[in-house]
Write a protein that holds these residues in place. Sequence first.
Motif, mmCIF file in Angstrom:
data_model
loop_
_atom_site.group_PDB
_atom_site.id
_atom_site.type_symbol
_atom_site.label_atom_id
_atom_site.label_comp_id
_atom_site.label_asym_id
_atom_site.label_seq_id
_atom_site.Cartn_x
_atom_site.Cartn_y
_atom_site.Cartn_z
ATOM 1 N N ARG A 150 -22.206 5.490 1.979
ATOM 2 C CA ARG A 150 -21.539 4.204 2.222
ATOM 3 C C ARG A 150 -20.299 4.106 1.333
ATOM 4 O O ARG A 150 -20.376 4.333 0.123
ATOM 5 C CB ARG A 150 -22.503 3.051 1.922
ATOM 6 N N PHE A 151 -19.166 3.758 1.950
ATOM 7 C CA PHE A 151 -17.899 3.639 1.241
ATOM 8 C C PHE A 151 -17.488 2.170 1.161
ATOM 9 O O PHE A 151 -17.440 1.479 2.176
ATOM 10 C CB PHE A 151 -16.795 4.412 1.969
ATOM 11 N N HIS A 152 -17.185 1.695 -0.048
ATOM 12 C CA HIS A 152 -16.641 0.348 -0.238
ATOM 13 C C HIS A 152 -15.375 0.465 -1.088
ATOM 14 O O HIS A 152 -15.431 0.936 -2.230
ATOM 15 C CB HIS A 152 -17.656 -0.569 -0.940
ATOM 16 N N PHE A 153 -14.242 0.045 -0.486
ATOM 17 C CA PHE A 153 -12.964 0.159 -1.174
ATOM 18 C C PHE A 153 -12.269 -1.197 -1.255
ATOM 19 O O PHE A 153 -12.578 -2.113 -0.489
ATOM 20 C CB PHE A 153 -12.039 1.149 -0.441
ATOM 21 N N SER A 154 -11.331 -1.298 -2.177
ATOM 22 C CA SER A 154 -10.531 -2.525 -2.266
ATOM 23 C C SER A 154 -9.703 -2.673 -0.994
ATOM 24 O O SER A 154 -9.341 -1.689 -0.345
ATOM 25 C CB SER A 154 -9.613 -2.485 -3.491
#
Length: 497
Positions: A150-154
Amino acid sequence: MNYIILISLLFSTLFSATTNAQDVIRIGSKKFTESYLLAEIMAQKIENETNLKVERKFGLGGTLICYEALKNGEIDIYPEYSGTALKTLIKTDKDLNFKQMNVSLIKNSNILFLEPFGFNNTYALAMRSEQAKKLNIKTYSDLIKFPKLRFHFSYEFIKRPDGWLALKKRYGFTPDDKAVGMEHSLSYEAIKSGDTDVIDSYSTDAKIAAFNLKVLKDDLAFFPHYFGAPLVYQNTLKSHPQLKSIINALKNKINDATMQKLNSQVEIDKISIPHVAKDFLKTLNPQLTSKTNIQNNLWKNLLIRTIEHLKLTFLSVFLAIIIGIPLGILMHRIVILRKPIMYLTGMAQTIPSIALLALMIPIFGIGFKPALIALLIYALLPIVRNTYLGLAEIPIKTIEAANGIGLRPSKRLRFVELPLAFPAILAGIKTSAVINIGTATLAAFIGAGGLGEPIITGLALNDTNLILQGAIPAALLAILIEFGLSYLETKLSWKNK
């Protein structure tokens, strides 16, 4: 006619009134810890070494908002990064040095970089160390082997030219490797709690070590260097040439380790940004006597922000009343205008508030004016709609009776229709006021101050107490205005009976 004159006077006063900023230096920052710190260091250095007043415009929405504000002379200086300037401002893939970048920046935007601070805060992807070790992930290329991560970026990283979309293409991530956007400061809490696997980080972030994260290797060398440096409006240097040597004295005084330590003092040790900046400047000059007042008077700050918030809210609603009631009357009187007026005022409500604020910047700059115009637009629909509905619901027999005693349309409107429609109009005003109390918190993204300022700063620093210093007063204001106008509505309705 009187309405037109009043509106003209209000707007001419609003837009002709300019602050004498000859001896005021306005320093901006983006909405993350490091940018706040660098901006505060420059602000205190200018205050310590000159008699100039410094106005802090911290926590602006992002790179493009800061850039537009600087280019338009709304701020004088803010900390930026070489890689961001190359990819986002100059829009080139060439590896230019600061001197080469300044040629383009001066030509196109009348701005330039001063000497770099000395650190390279490049983008990086990070994971929890134990997870990276378990999966044997060391590089960006290794991530491709695990499509379920899972990728969470600004938000900015997802959209910017040197961010996720270009990185995804360079490394060959599949279309299923989607990234979810979130505030940068919150992504650390998400990865700490196990709610995500990969986040974007900055190499000088304090939480990398504090949260035991593994910074992965950019094995294809995708990211450029991100050397921090002051970006300045050229006209400011012409008006205040002493600023160049004062700010350039910070050249190479902040290396990677020092920047990470300063960030850590704010984010981990919870020391205030002004205190951290003051102590750092003291290390550069032990004999320094600081002129900056860094006492944090909670109640004084709360009062100032509340006044700013109320000023922004009430003035926008007042202008909406002056414009909206006549528009509602026109809708009632002229059938052909009903759909266009309702469509235009309704369409404005569909634009996300932060997007509308951003759209105001190229036209009106940053600060109070664009925030006021955006809030005015948001406040129109309830007032226009309720004015029309209040007039439309007046019984036809009442109108016939007014005509029967010889009242002209203007007098009928003044003495019969508007008084009868007033409860509905007041309900629309109440709705607009409550909506604008909440929406005005977002105005801090463009430097308009108010109760949104501690909320944005608290989000950047992941400081719940700071967030509540803005959120609780804003909620209380909305409740007080709701009850106050409801009480007024009840009293006036009783008198009309």
